[in-house]
Write a protein that holds these residues in place. Structure first.
Motif, PDB file in Angstrom:
ATOM      1  N   THR A  77      -3.767   0.951  -7.291  1.00 36.63           N
ATOM      2  CA  THR A  77      -4.914   0.210  -7.822  1.00 36.63           C
ATOM      3  C   THR A  77      -6.161   1.075  -8.029  1.00 36.63           C
ATOM      4  O   THR A  77      -7.141   0.610  -8.607  1.00 36.63           O
ATOM      5  CB  THR A  77      -5.304  -0.952  -6.882  1.00 36.63           C
ATOM      6  OG1 THR A  77      -5.663  -0.416  -5.598  1.00 36.63           O
ATOM      7  CG2 THR A  77      -4.150  -1.934  -6.722  1.00 36.63           C
ATOM      8  N   PRO A  81      -5.140   4.586 -11.830  1.00 37.15           N
ATOM      9  CA  PRO A  81      -5.996   4.173 -12.954  1.00 37.15           C
ATOM     10  C   PRO A  81      -7.101   5.179 -13.261  1.00 37.15           C
ATOM     11  O   PRO A  81      -7.431   5.403 -14.433  1.00 37.15           O
ATOM     12  CB  PRO A  81      -6.587   2.840 -12.462  1.00 37.15           C
ATOM     13  CG  PRO A  81      -5.601   2.323 -11.480  1.00 37.15           C
ATOM     14  CD  PRO A  81      -5.046   3.530 -10.802  1.00 37.15           C
ATOM     15  N   VAL A 113      -7.888  -2.389 -10.279  1.00 38.35           N
ATOM     16  CA  VAL A 113      -7.517  -1.462 -11.358  1.00 38.35           C
ATOM     17  C   VAL A 113      -8.634  -1.408 -12.398  1.00 38.35           C
ATOM     18  O   VAL A 113      -9.054  -0.330 -12.837  1.00 38.35           O
ATOM     19  CB  VAL A 113      -6.188  -1.886 -12.023  1.00 38.35           C
ATOM     20  CG1 VAL A 113      -5.946  -1.088 -13.304  1.00 38.35           C
ATOM     21  CG2 VAL A 113      -5.026  -1.691 -11.059  1.00 38.35           C
TER      22      VAL A 113
END
Length: 214
Positions: A77, A81, A113
């Protein structure tokens, strides 16, 4: 052929607030993997009271050396990203650390994210960057009568003038992107009727004055 990429010209810090959580993005130029790890530790120490210090970096010119960390956030998460933003924008030799101070409202996996991606994206939008281009760096020595034409020819071909030295003649140090180097030299030879002294000093990445978002 070596591919161009973007890099920071100086450290940069940016803060956004999402659902009361504060996300501080620190962007830092890095020399290599060891330098990146050292700077991760420095930023984590600076924000040692934060809930998380997540990071991502690309530490070589070919983007094959990459690392990331979620630092306690749910797996996938944060670090990934963040890394994807760097990769999508071709930003290498750069470390991104996003420091989170939890505000009491859980964001969920998708929210995290989005928050970590947005943090890095917004910081890159505001940071000063240059385009790093693989180029032939060469010295061109010509007469005073013609050196301005040589400057113009180099720039018109997509190169840039790094420095100019004035002596009995004029010596220009120029950087010409590798893929157009032969054409540029041919043009210089033509303009000077093969009277220019041309010496290739090196082939290397050179910072060209082109920002990431313009």
């Amino acid at each position: 052929m070596q591919k161009p990429y973007f890099a920071l010209t100086e450290p940069f810090e940016n803060t956004i607030v999402i659902n009361k959580s504060r996300f501080i993005t620190t962007l830092l130029p890095i020399k290599d993997y060891d330098d990146a790890i050292y700077k991760v530790k420095s930023v984590s120490k600076k924000f040692s009271d934060a809930t998380h210090n997540c990071y991502a970096f690309i530490s070589n010119h070919t983007a094959t050396e990459q690392r990331f960390s979620d630092d306690g956030e749910p797996q996938g998460t944060a670090g990934v990203p963040m890394l994807e933003v760097l990769k999508k924008r071709n930003v290498y030799m750069t470390l991104a650390v996003v420091t989170r101070y939890f505000g009491g409202i859980k964001l969920g996996a998708n929210g995290l994210v989005g928050a970590y991606s947005s943090s890095v994206s917004e910081a890159l939008d505001k940071a000063k960057t240059v385009k790093m281009v693989w180029a032939d760096v060469m010295q061109i020595t010509v007469s005073y009568a013609i050196y301005k034409k040589i400057e113009e020819a180099c720039v018109s071909k997509g190169g840039q003038v790094e420095s100019v030295e004035y002596g009995n003649d004029v010596t220009l140090t120029v950087a010409i992107p590798e893929q157009i180097s032969k054409d540029a030299v041919a043009k210089i030879v033509d303009i000077t009727q093969d009277k220019a002294k041309i010496e290739v000093l090196k082939s290397d990445y050179v910072a060209f004055d082109t920002t990431l978002n313009k």
